[in-house]
Design an enzyme around this catalytic site. Structure first.
Site, PDB file in Angstrom:
ATOM      1  N   ARG A  47       0.825  -1.220   0.000  1.00 31.78           N
ATOM      2  CA  ARG A  47       0.000   0.000   0.000  1.00 31.78           C
ATOM      3  C   ARG A  47       0.860   1.272   0.000  1.00 31.78           C
ATOM      4  O   ARG A  47       0.494   2.266   0.622  1.00 31.78           O
ATOM      5  CB  ARG A  47      -0.942   0.042   1.208  1.00 31.78           C
ATOM      6  CG  ARG A  47      -1.941  -1.073   1.287  1.00 31.78           C
ATOM      7  CD  ARG A  47      -3.125  -0.776   0.362  1.00 31.78           C
ATOM      8  NE  ARG A  47      -4.116  -1.824   0.457  1.00 31.78           N
ATOM      9  CZ  ARG A  47      -5.223  -1.760   1.208  1.00 31.78           C
ATOM     10  NH1 ARG A  47      -5.466  -0.692   1.906  1.00 31.78           N
ATOM     11  NH2 ARG A  47      -6.060  -2.750   1.233  1.00 31.78           N
ATOM     12  N   ARG A  51      -3.250   6.489   1.358  1.00 32.01           N
ATOM     13  CA  ARG A  51      -3.798   7.688   1.992  1.00 32.01           C
ATOM     14  C   ARG A  51      -2.855   8.434   2.927  1.00 32.01           C
ATOM     15  O   ARG A  51      -3.181   9.510   3.397  1.00 32.01           O
ATOM     16  CB  ARG A  51      -5.091   7.325   2.719  1.00 32.01           C
ATOM     17  CG  ARG A  51      -6.226   7.094   1.752  1.00 32.01           C
ATOM     18  CD  ARG A  51      -7.396   6.462   2.434  1.00 32.01           C
ATOM     19  NE  ARG A  51      -7.018   5.150   2.939  1.00 32.01           N
ATOM     20  CZ  ARG A  51      -7.803   4.368   3.667  1.00 32.01           C
ATOM     21  NH1 ARG A  51      -8.996   4.779   4.010  1.00 32.01           N
ATOM     22  NH2 ARG A  51      -7.387   3.181   4.051  1.00 32.01           N
ATOM     23  N   ARG A  60      -7.396  11.886  -4.982  1.00 32.19           N
ATOM     24  CA  ARG A  60      -8.648  11.261  -4.544  1.00 32.19           C
ATOM     25  C   ARG A  60      -9.781  12.264  -4.307  1.00 32.19           C
ATOM     26  O   ARG A  60     -10.948  11.887  -4.326  1.00 32.19           O
ATOM     27  CB  ARG A  60      -8.400  10.404  -3.299  1.00 32.19           C
ATOM     28  CG  ARG A  60      -7.765   9.072  -3.583  1.00 32.19           C
ATOM     29  CD  ARG A  60      -8.775   8.041  -4.107  1.00 32.19           C
ATOM     30  NE  ARG A  60      -9.597   7.495  -3.036  1.00 32.19           N
ATOM     31  CZ  ARG A  60     -10.879   7.714  -2.872  1.00 32.19           C
ATOM     32  NH1 ARG A  60     -11.527   8.489  -3.723  1.00 32.19           N
ATOM     33  NH2 ARG A  60     -11.540   7.172  -1.874  1.00 32.19           N
ATOM     34  N   ASP A  97      -6.796  -2.759  -7.150  1.00 33.16           N
ATOM     35  CA  ASP A  97      -7.333  -3.379  -5.945  1.00 33.16           C
ATOM     36  C   ASP A  97      -7.622  -4.840  -6.221  1.00 33.16           C
ATOM     37  O   ASP A  97      -7.900  -5.210  -7.368  1.00 33.16           O
ATOM     38  CB  ASP A  97      -8.610  -2.682  -5.473  1.00 33.16           C
ATOM     39  CG  ASP A  97      -8.881  -3.009  -4.006  1.00 33.16           C
ATOM     40  OD1 ASP A  97      -8.264  -2.380  -3.140  1.00 33.16           O
ATOM     41  OD2 ASP A  97      -9.670  -3.939  -3.739  1.00 33.16           O
ATOM     42  N   TYR A 175     -14.848 -11.833   0.563  1.00 34.51           N
ATOM     43  CA  TYR A 175     -15.577 -10.598   0.225  1.00 34.51           C
ATOM     44  C   TYR A 175     -16.853 -10.900  -0.552  1.00 34.51           C
ATOM     45  O   TYR A 175     -17.886 -10.257  -0.345  1.00 34.51           O
ATOM     46  CB  TYR A 175     -14.686  -9.652  -0.590  1.00 34.51           C
ATOM     47  CG  TYR A 175     -13.675  -8.927   0.266  1.00 34.51           C
ATOM     48  CD1 TYR A 175     -14.080  -7.872   1.086  1.00 34.51           C
ATOM     49  CD2 TYR A 175     -12.344  -9.290   0.278  1.00 34.51           C
ATOM     50  CE1 TYR A 175     -13.168  -7.209   1.888  1.00 34.51           C
ATOM     51  CE2 TYR A 175     -11.420  -8.632   1.080  1.00 34.51           C
ATOM     52  CZ  TYR A 175     -11.840  -7.592   1.878  1.00 34.51           C
ATOM     53  OH  TYR A 175     -10.943  -6.944   2.676  1.00 34.51           O
TER      54      TYR A 175
HETATM   55  C1  LIG Z   1      -7.739  -6.914   1.450  1.00 37.76           C
HETATM   56  C2  LIG Z   1      -7.235  -6.042   0.321  1.00 37.76           C
HETATM   57  C3  LIG Z   1      -7.978  -5.042  -0.380  1.00 37.76           C
HETATM   58  N1  LIG Z   1      -7.144  -4.489  -1.325  1.00 37.76           N
HETATM   59  C4  LIG Z   1      -5.895  -5.056  -1.248  1.00 37.76           C
HETATM   60  C5  LIG Z   1      -5.940  -6.070  -0.257  1.00 37.76           C
HETATM   61  C6  LIG Z   1      -4.814  -7.000   0.085  1.00 37.76           C
HETATM   62  C7  LIG Z   1      -3.809  -6.363   0.972  1.00 37.76           C
HETATM   63  C8  LIG Z   1      -4.292  -6.161   2.377  1.00 37.76           C
HETATM   64  O1  LIG Z   1      -4.583  -7.139   3.047  1.00 37.76           O
HETATM   65  O2  LIG Z   1      -4.324  -4.978   2.779  1.00 37.76           O
HETATM   66  C9  LIG Z   1      -4.725  -4.811  -2.085  1.00 37.76           C
HETATM   67  C10 LIG Z   1      -4.441  -3.456  -2.525  1.00 37.76           C
HETATM   68  N2  LIG Z   1      -5.222  -2.321  -2.440  1.00 37.76           N
HETATM   69  C11 LIG Z   1      -4.559  -1.274  -2.970  1.00 37.76           C
HETATM   70  C12 LIG Z   1      -3.338  -1.739  -3.501  1.00 37.76           C
HETATM   71  C13 LIG Z   1      -2.433  -0.855  -4.343  1.00 37.76           C
HETATM   72  C14 LIG Z   1      -1.036  -1.094  -4.443  1.00 37.76           C
HETATM   73  C15 LIG Z   1      -0.234  -0.791  -3.191  1.00 37.76           C
HETATM   74  O3  LIG Z   1       0.197   0.384  -3.039  1.00 37.76           O
HETATM   75  O4  LIG Z   1       0.045  -1.718  -2.423  1.00 37.76           O
HETATM   76  C16 LIG Z   1      -3.232  -3.098  -3.178  1.00 37.76           C
HETATM   77  C17 LIG Z   1      -2.097  -4.071  -3.434  1.00 37.76           C
HETATM   78  C18 LIG Z   1      -5.044   0.113  -3.043  1.00 37.76           C
HETATM   79  C19 LIG Z   1      -6.075   0.564  -2.104  1.00 37.76           C
HETATM   80  N3  LIG Z   1      -7.216  -0.105  -1.757  1.00 37.76           N
HETATM   81  C20 LIG Z   1      -7.972   0.677  -0.932  1.00 37.76           C
HETATM   82  C21 LIG Z   1      -7.309   1.912  -0.732  1.00 37.76           C
HETATM   83  C22 LIG Z   1      -7.836   3.102   0.049  1.00 37.76           C
HETATM   84  C23 LIG Z   1      -9.132   3.553  -0.467  1.00 37.76           C
HETATM   85  C24 LIG Z   1      -9.260   5.049  -0.688  1.00 37.76           C
HETATM   86  O5  LIG Z   1      -8.388   5.676  -1.318  1.00 37.76           O
HETATM   87  O6  LIG Z   1     -10.288   5.563  -0.255  1.00 37.76           O
HETATM   88  C25 LIG Z   1      -6.127   1.848  -1.466  1.00 37.76           C
HETATM   89  C26 LIG Z   1      -5.104   2.933  -1.638  1.00 37.76           C
HETATM   90  C27 LIG Z   1      -9.300   0.308  -0.392  1.00 37.76           C
HETATM   91  C28 LIG Z   1      -9.488  -1.058   0.131  1.00 37.76           C
HETATM   92  N4  LIG Z   1      -9.305  -2.189  -0.588  1.00 37.76           N
HETATM   93  C29 LIG Z   1      -9.529  -3.277   0.231  1.00 37.76           C
HETATM   94  C30 LIG Z   1      -9.891  -2.806   1.515  1.00 37.76           C
HETATM   95  C31 LIG Z   1     -10.188  -3.673   2.713  1.00 37.76           C
HETATM   96  C32 LIG Z   1      -9.910  -1.419   1.435  1.00 37.76           C
HETATM   97  C33 LIG Z   1     -10.403  -0.440   2.484  1.00 37.76           C
HETATM   98  C34 LIG Z   1      -9.570  -0.389   3.673  1.00 37.76           C
HETATM   99  C35 LIG Z   1      -8.263   0.314   3.430  1.00 37.76           C
HETATM  100  O7  LIG Z   1      -8.273   1.378   2.838  1.00 37.76           O
HETATM  101  O8  LIG Z   1      -7.227  -0.175   3.888  1.00 37.76           O
HETATM  102  C36 LIG Z   1      -9.408  -4.686  -0.193  1.00 37.76           C
END
Ligand SMILES: Cc1c2[nH]c(c1CCC(=O)O)Cc1[nH]c(c(CCC(=O)O)c1C)Cc1[nH]c(c(CCC(=O)O)c1C)Cc1[nH]c(c(C)c1CCC(=O)O)C2
Length: 381
Positions: A47, A51, A60, A97, A175
């Protein structure tokens, strides 16, 4: 004998050979993934585009989350943000994602600011499997990911390798059945008890799309791959072996088979199975059995102990506690020094990373300091 897997039809299937990629200036992560004990550990952070970065929040403000994923120019810009800010990062991961796979299967996924992902129409019983799109054409449904990968690879200009990724079938099934995040995982776990055969069928359907998504990313320019099984630790060792693991192996085998059929060289694959801690489960993750090159560890495993169970001379990735980034300069430095010693003792390739994603309240300068400390303390004397 018929072919064991169906190779996806992809737009760049015929053209990847002609791609003129910029010359690579830093291949430390690729060397470590091959098991090499590099002069220092390459480092990236799960990640890393997210944020905690003001430049991410700025983008965003103007675009929804999935609009960012689906617009290749925005996804590429977000991917490059941490690379531009932190010259000490040694790998880039495409902004996207894991939930784009349920979307490709025809499910609606919303990202709600306070709740995270929401799937308003989840799979309730196996009868709902028929709602899923059959024979998903990843080029059609997820072509925007491939475009983003190509744009990013060009934008990186060889600075660091680009990682493509997908979610693991079990995590995605969670999910798809829960309809979003969960604390108890009651619905998706009860599927495993009530409907074991249909659960396997669902996992296989998801795994097929995941594999095709990974192959498409490689042809588009991704140089390494990672599979995120974020909810693997919710399963008993028995259910991990029976359900999650075969789907993970299906992905690695199908990706390798497809790339071979397409005449593309192999790329290193990392498995991040968060929360898998039982010695018997870890022993199942030996690279020679599961066909992943690197095993990502979460923060709750000791690298030396994990390596003893996993065996072999292959790479580990991880595994700093994400909370280290709230530990202050001195706290970060001490912990990086301590953990680096454990990885050196474990031996083999080491790709430094957190044990899970970086959290939104981290100060960007603390991330910078963390990277600096990794460069210093991971150096092999
Ligand atoms: C479970 C999972 C998700 N997404 C992801 C996982 C596996 C990794 C982990 O266990 O954290 C993987 C993911 N999500 C995102 C990336 C981008 C690449 C990176 O920088 O790693 C990657 C590799 C962007 C994201 N995915 C998300 C954001 C934030 C959302 C926003 O900008 O509002 C980002 C930058 C949203 C997201 N997406 C997901 C959740 C649970 C959430 C909300 C909670 C959170 O924000 O941590 C599902």
């Amino acid at each position: 004998m018929s072919a064991p897997y169906t190779v996806p039809k992809l737009a760049n299937e015929a053209t990847w050979r002609d791609a003129k990629w910029p010359e690579m200036k830093n291949v430390l992560a690729l060397r470590a993934a091959a098991g090499e004990e590099t002069e220092r550990a390459p480092v990236w952070v799960m990640r890393q585009a997210g944020r905690y970065l003001p430049e991410f929040l700025e983008v965003r403000k103007h675009h929804s989350f999935f609009e960012c994923c689906q617009t290749p120019s925005i996804a590429a810009e977000l991917t490059l943000q941490p690379i531009d800010r932190y010259p000490r990062l040694d790998a880039s991961i495409i902004f996207c994602d894991i939930l784009v796979v349920p979307q490709a299967l025809g499910m609606e996924v919303l990202m709600e600011p306070s709740k995270g992902p929401v799937l308003p129409d989840p799979l309730v019983t196996p009868a709902d499997l028929k709602k899923l799109r059959e024979n998903v054409d990843v080029q059609k449904e997820l072509g925007y990911v491939f475009e983003a990968v190509t744009l990013t690879r060009k934008g990186l200009d060889g600075r660091v390798p680009l990682i493509g990724f997908c979610g693991a079938p079990w995590t995605l099934m969670a999910y798809m059945v829960e309809g979003g995040g969960s604390k108890t995982f009651e619905k998706c776990k009860s599927w495993l008890y009530k409907y074991p055969e249909e659960s396997k069928q669902l996992l296989r359907i998801v795994a097929d799309v995941c594999a095709d998504l990974l192959v498409g990313q490689v042809l588009a320019g991704a140089q390494m791959l990672q599979v995120f099984d974020s909810w693997a630790g919710e399963l008993t060792p028995y259910h991990f072996e029976q359900f999650a693991l075969p789907a993970l192996i299906h992905i690695s085998k199908k990706v390798r088979y497809s790339l071979k059929q397409l005449g593309h060289p192999e790329v290193p694959m990392t498995l991040f199975a968060k929360g898998v801690h039982s010695p018997s489960s870890l022993a199942l993750l030996r690279p020679e059995t599961i066909f992943y090159d690197t095993i990502g560890l979460d923060a709750f495993l000791d690298p030396v102990e994990a390596k003893q169970l996993l065996g072999g001379k292959f790479a580990l990735q991880g595994n700093f506690d994400p909370v280290i980034l709230y530990g202050g300069k001195e706290g970060i430095e001490k912990e990086v020094e301590r953990v680096s010693k454990r990885f050196h003792q474990a031996g083999g390739g080491w790709i430094a990373n957190l044990g899970h994603g970086i959290t939104p309240n981290v100060k960007p300068e603390d991330m910078g300091w963390f990277l600096e400390c990794v460069h210093k303390y991971s150096a092999r004397k």
